[in-house]
Design an enzyme around this catalytic site. Sequence first.
Site, PDB file in Angstrom:
ATOM      1  NE  ARG A 125      -1.605  -2.291   2.969  1.00  0.00           N
ATOM      2  CZ  ARG A 125      -1.542  -3.523   2.604  1.00  0.00           C
ATOM      3  NH1 ARG A 125      -2.759  -3.855   1.767  1.00  0.00           N
ATOM      4  NH2 ARG A 125      -0.840  -4.344   3.026  1.00  0.00           N
ATOM      5  CB  THR A 126       3.557   2.482   2.332  1.00  0.00           C
ATOM      6  OG1 THR A 126       2.695   2.066   3.316  1.00  0.00           O
ATOM      7  CG2 THR A 126       4.101   3.922   2.442  1.00  0.00           C
ATOM      8  CE  LYS A 146      27.782  -3.259  -6.843  1.00  0.00           C
ATOM      9  NZ  LYS A 146      27.821  -2.197  -7.802  1.00  0.00           N
ATOM     10  NE  ARG A 172       7.352   0.426   4.875  1.00  0.00           N
ATOM     11  CZ  ARG A 172       5.980   0.069   4.857  1.00  0.00           C
ATOM     12  NH1 ARG A 172       5.990  -1.305   4.337  1.00  0.00           N
ATOM     13  NH2 ARG A 172       4.977   1.038   5.060  1.00  0.00           N
ATOM     14  CG  HIS A 182       3.824   3.936   8.514  1.00  0.00           C
ATOM     15  ND1 HIS A 182       3.874   4.744   7.449  1.00  0.00           N
ATOM     16  CD2 HIS A 182       3.318   2.416   7.906  1.00  0.00           C
ATOM     17  CE1 HIS A 182       3.564   4.134   6.403  1.00  0.00           C
ATOM     18  NE2 HIS A 182       3.168   2.684   6.646  1.00  0.00           N
TER      19      HIS A 182
HETATM   20  N1  ASP Z   1       1.468  -1.920   6.700  1.00  0.00           N
HETATM   21  C1  ASP Z   1       1.699  -1.399   8.196  1.00  0.00           C
HETATM   22  C2  ASP Z   1       3.012  -1.180   8.282  1.00  0.00           C
HETATM   23  O1  ASP Z   1       3.894  -0.916   7.531  1.00  0.00           O
HETATM   24  C3  ASP Z   1       1.219  -2.168   9.023  1.00  0.00           C
HETATM   25  C4  ASP Z   1       1.814  -3.832   9.134  1.00  0.00           C
HETATM   26  O2  ASP Z   1       2.585  -4.048   8.508  1.00  0.00           O
HETATM   27  O3  ASP Z   1       1.090  -4.448   9.806  1.00  0.00           O
HETATM   28  O4  ASP Z   1       3.531  -0.535   9.524  1.00  0.00           O
END
Ligand code: ASP
Length: 304
Positions: free
Chosen positions: A53-54, A82, A103, A131
């Site tokens: 999703r993100t 590397k 991320r 987040h």
């Molecule tokens: N998608 C969310 C996160 O990246 C929640 C999860 O992974 O449970 O934190």
Amino acid sequence: MRHDHITSARQLTREDIEAVLDRAAEIAAAPDAVADRHAGALLGLLFFEPSTRTKMSFSAAIKRLGGDVVDMGPVESSSVKKGESLADTVRVVEGYADALVLRHPSEGAATMASEYVDVPLINAGDGAGQHPTQTLLDLFTIRENAGLDDVSIGIMGDLKYGRTVHSLAHALTNFEVTQHFISPESLKLPRKVRYDLHQAGSTVKEHTGLESTLPSLDVLYVTRIQRERFPDETEYRKVAGQYQIDAATLADAREALTVLHPLPRVDEIAYDVDATAHASYFRQAHNGVPVRMALLDLLLGGER
Ligand code: ASP
């Protein structure tokens, strides 16, 4: 917005949050009006952990603003393999993009990386830390369904490792919200987050079961047990499968209860909940696009 980098929900004031949510509502109502607004803008995607999703909604967001992405791709095929440091990687990629989305599995990674770059850097999840953009879309969805003042919100599941929980809990201190935290003893909210909530004067209640709290809730935010963060698989197994809801569980809930989940779900919400009027988690995921468009618009700036 006066921030260059978005690394934690702690930095967001009520004014900041409302600016993003109001802009997101405008964009959702008339997306064509911003279709070329950031033509030529490039968003650098650096995902060191899985994401559906993100990552996809950030891609959709910049493309719907007329821009595009430059994506590091899987860690396995990048120079990280590397031995390149995160600091070097972001310093390089800032030369390719107008903003960065990061991320990373380590808590604090986004804050550290943000010190090395001049373009806006957005934390898309740092280990069990924060987040903040998930929080903005959570708040957008809560506002749509229940409003953001005088509401009772239950947050259930893995409160210890769940970064979406930490960010949401911090952001909710800006509003008149009673926060009910429901989890097993071993997955309670980290002391530092609880401390911040008390400092902010928030009304916080902690429970080990949902039953007594459920009838008073306007929103129930369910989370996945974060298996990948457990140092020990046997500890995970002790709590796996607890704190599940199904349509029958919700019989005692208010008619207007909104059920949210940042997704992915494993087994926390039975599929029979999907057909109820409570289920708002897919809508919540879809809200990621206008909310991230709004945030990018505010961070990238330019005349309107
Ligand atoms: N998608 C969310 C996160 O990246 C929640 C999860 O992974 O449970 O934190």
